[in-house]
Design an enzyme around this catalytic site. Structure first.
Site, short mmCIF file in Angstrom:
data_model
loop_
_atom_site.label_atom_id
_atom_site.label_comp_id
_atom_site.label_asym_id
_atom_site.label_seq_id
_atom_site.Cartn_x
_atom_site.Cartn_y
_atom_site.Cartn_z
N GLU A 109 0.87 -1.18 0.00
CA GLU A 109 0.00 0.00 0.00
C GLU A 109 0.90 1.22 0.00
O GLU A 109 1.69 1.39 0.92
CB GLU A 109 -0.78 0.08 1.31
CG GLU A 109 -2.05 -0.69 1.41
CD GLU A 109 -2.66 -0.47 2.80
OE1 GLU A 109 -2.66 0.66 3.32
OE2 GLU A 109 -3.11 -1.47 3.38
N ASP A 153 -5.85 8.14 10.96
CA ASP A 153 -4.51 7.72 11.34
C ASP A 153 -4.06 8.25 12.69
O ASP A 153 -4.39 9.36 13.07
CB ASP A 153 -3.51 8.15 10.27
CG ASP A 153 -3.67 7.33 9.01
OD1 ASP A 153 -3.58 6.09 9.12
OD2 ASP A 153 -3.91 7.90 7.93
#
Lengths: 374, 265
Positions: free
Chosen positions: B49, B60
């Site tokens: 990724e 995040d």
């Protein structure tokens, strides 16, 4: 998403629930001090020499700004959802104070996220929140202002969603927040509509309100949307001027984007990164704007203009000197524009300004901007 | 069949569990991303990724926020990410995904960005702030070029109806979020994970890959027994941040994870 669905269901139910409405109305009346007055600013009107200026006095609510309307609504909703913990973001600290206040009176745990930069420039409100029993968590990431506080509040919410309600303070973020916050803030416009009809015998020609995330403005605009003759004007923070790039004027310097779960006008760079914003008033210092304002702008129903930091300071001084009312710096943006507008209009016209908050919290900033040492 | 589908097709028959690694493009440099990606693959990683840095990475934790901030400050743009992907594609044939937030893609132009990604050799996308409710347009644009839009399911979206809805829209694989919260290495895996994976499994037979918080070979081993794959991100960035020889240290770590999830114990 499940939490958003749950919230939407609860909100829609609450709209039809007599007990909920009675409870909220009682709190708005006896605790927050509603209805707030509609005040004819005769001295300011005389000074401007044109249209009659009326002020909707949200500055007179408990905690000193319109934020309490939404905080009470969502606080009661959170209780219904069985959530004992509330997280919130705050810029100027007004929404943080309103949330901390509501959590104190409803006996809920309260955590307020606030950008580090805002913690410094609004230290008085930080102290207020702490006195009210809230925990204030400074946010050091990104631009260390409101948008970063929202990021952290959302991160907290997804982590603690079982026990926690996110009490978002403006008409932005993912659905149902823009709809729900508008719903709780519409009390401003509903009252103002009745009051102006009583005071002036007709609807105003213009309604002027400042637009940060856009909750006080959508709150006063919404009940007038179907009154085609009432012109709606939102005033964004022009900061140091649009050309300087240091501003928070999404409709002058932004473009359509996605931020915090909403598609709306956003200040972004050529690569789609969210830009840092500037305004003398922390409450307008946000790179996005509530999606309904984007809709009103694109359909032409509302018009969006800007007032710079210096112009807001002028509005701030003007209202203080002429009316003995010290406005919040956010509201001062709307006042500056309204005064200018009124002076260009005939005396038969009416301009209604949403005085969204009082200016006590801004004394330090204004003194500094005027070069006064306290 | 694109590279992601082909991979799972083979992997399932041979009972091979996917090991997927995340890197923020440009952390610490674009060159390092290429070098570290290569060592991840040498260490036994099946898919990469490539994270497109964003100013406001909502899903995040602190590690990826820091890495993103660093990358942005050093001038990494979506265009640069496309260049890095194209360069990596010249060197490897495993599936490559872009992981990024919606706004930079939208601003680039969805159609344009997907076309450019396809040309760079990207096979799929993970867009954490794009739920399937809003994803039709992106899905269509990606599908047209044989690329997948990988959706996430989280314990926060856990009604059966919701799981079914997400699963019905999922392409490539389903990204199973291991916990309630954001990315970032954790010392332990939630005890509820087994049950959550079982529930997702009961509504779909699409491949399930588990991410968020997985940071040790032991945790990866446990997760690999329950699912079709394991996704590791923040821990790799942590190693890069601390190490003097990031490519070698990341490779050693990934080898350890590979061995653990392949062990028949």
């Amino acid at each position: 998403m499940a939490a958003l669905d749950e919230l939407e269901r609860a909100y829609r139910q609450s709209r039809r629930d007599r007990d909920f409405k009675a409870e909220l109305n009682a709190m708005l009346k006896d605790y927050a001090g509603r209805p707030t007055p509609l005040y004819f600013a005769s001295q300011l009107t005389k000074h401007c020499g044109g249209a009659r200026i009326y002020l909707k006095r949200e500055d007179l609510t408990h905690t000193g700004a319109h934020k309490i309307n939404n905080a009470l609504g969502q606080g009661l909703l959170a209780k219904r959802l069985g959530k004992q913990r509330v997280v919130a973001e705050t810029g100027a600290g007004q929404h943080g104070v309103a949330t901390a206040t509501v959590c104190a009176v409803l006996d809920m745990e309260c955590v307020v996220y606030m950008g580090e930069e805002d913690v410094q420039r609004q230290s008085l409100n930080v102290f207020r929140m702490k006195l009210l029993g809230a925990e204030v968590r400074p946010v050091a990431s990104g631009s260390r202002t409101l948008k970063d506080a929202i990021n952290e509040a959302i991160r907290d919410w997804v982590t603690n969603v079982d026990t926690t309600h996110y009490l978002l303070g403006s008409a932005l973020g993912p659905h149902p927040y823009p709809m729900m916050v508008r719903g709780f803030q519409s009390v401003i416009g509903k009252e103002a509509r009745k009051q102006i009809l009583k005071a002036a015998g007709r609807l105003p020609d213009y309604i002027v309100a400042c637009v940060g995330g856009g909750s006080n403005s959508i709150g006063i605009f919404h009940p007038f949307l179907n009154d085609a003759d009432v012109k709606l004007i939102g005033v964004e923070a022009g900061g140091l001027g649009i050309a300087s790039g240091k501003h928070s004027a999404r409709f002058s310097g932004g473009s359509i984007g996605v931020l915090h779960g909403t598609k709306s006008y956003v200040l972004q760079d050529e690569h789609g990164q969210i830009r840092e914003t500037h305004s003398i008033s922390a409450g307008l210092d946000y790179p996005g704007v509530g999606p309904e304002h984007s809709h009103l702008m694109e359909t032409g129903r509302a018009q969006y203009v800007t007032a710079t930091d210096n112009e807001a300071l002028e509005g701030f001084k003007l209202l203080s000197e002429k009316e003995g009312i010290i406005p919040a710096l956010e509201s001062a943006h709307a006042l500056y524009y309204a005064a200018k507008l009124a002076s260009e209009l005939s005396k038969s016209k009416i301009v209604l300004v949403n005085l969204s908050g009082r200016g006590d919290k801004d004394m330090g900033i204004v003194a500094k901007a005027l070069g006064v040492k306290l | 069949m694109n590279r992601i589908d082909a991979f799972f097709d083979t992997a399932r028959r041979s009972k091979h569990k996917a090991l997927i690694a995340y890197l923020t493009v440009g952390y610490p440099t674009a060159g390092a991303t290429l070098e570290i990606a290569k060592s991840l693959i040498d260490g036994g990683c099946d898919m990469i990724e490539l994270g497109i840095p964003f100013s406001d990475p909502l899903a995040d934790g602190a590690t990826i926020q820091r890495a993103s901030q660093h990358a942005l400050e050093s001038g990494i743009t979506p265009r640069k990410c496309l260049e890095v992907a194209a360069e990596l594609r010249k060197r490897v044939d495993i599936p490559l995904l872009f992981m990024g937030y919606y706004n930079p893609m939208l601003h680039y132009g969805l159609e344009k960005f997907c076309a450019a990604s396809h040309k760079a050799g990207i096979d799929g996308f993970i867009v954490p702030d794009l739920p399937p409710d809003e994803g039709s347009e992106a899905e269509a644009v990606m599908k047209k070029r044989g690329m997948d839009l990988v959706y996430l399911v989280a314990p926060t979206s856990s009604s059966e109806e919701r799981l079914k809805f997400i699963a019905s829209r999922a392409q490539g694989f389903i990204y199973v979020v291991s916990l309630k919260g954001v990315t970032g290495a954790r010392s332990a895996i939630s005890n509820d994970l087994d049950e959550f994976i079982t529930r997702v499994r009961s509504v779909t037979d699409k491949p399930l890959c588990v991410g968020f918080g997985i940071s040790t070979a032991e945790q990866a081993q446990r997760v690999a027994r329950l699912a079709d794959g394991v996704i590791i991100g923040s821990r790799i960035l942590d190693i890069i941040e601390k190490s003097k020889r990031p490519a070698a240290d990341v490779k050693a770590f990934i080898q350890e994870v590979r061995t653990a999830i392949d062990s028949k114990r």
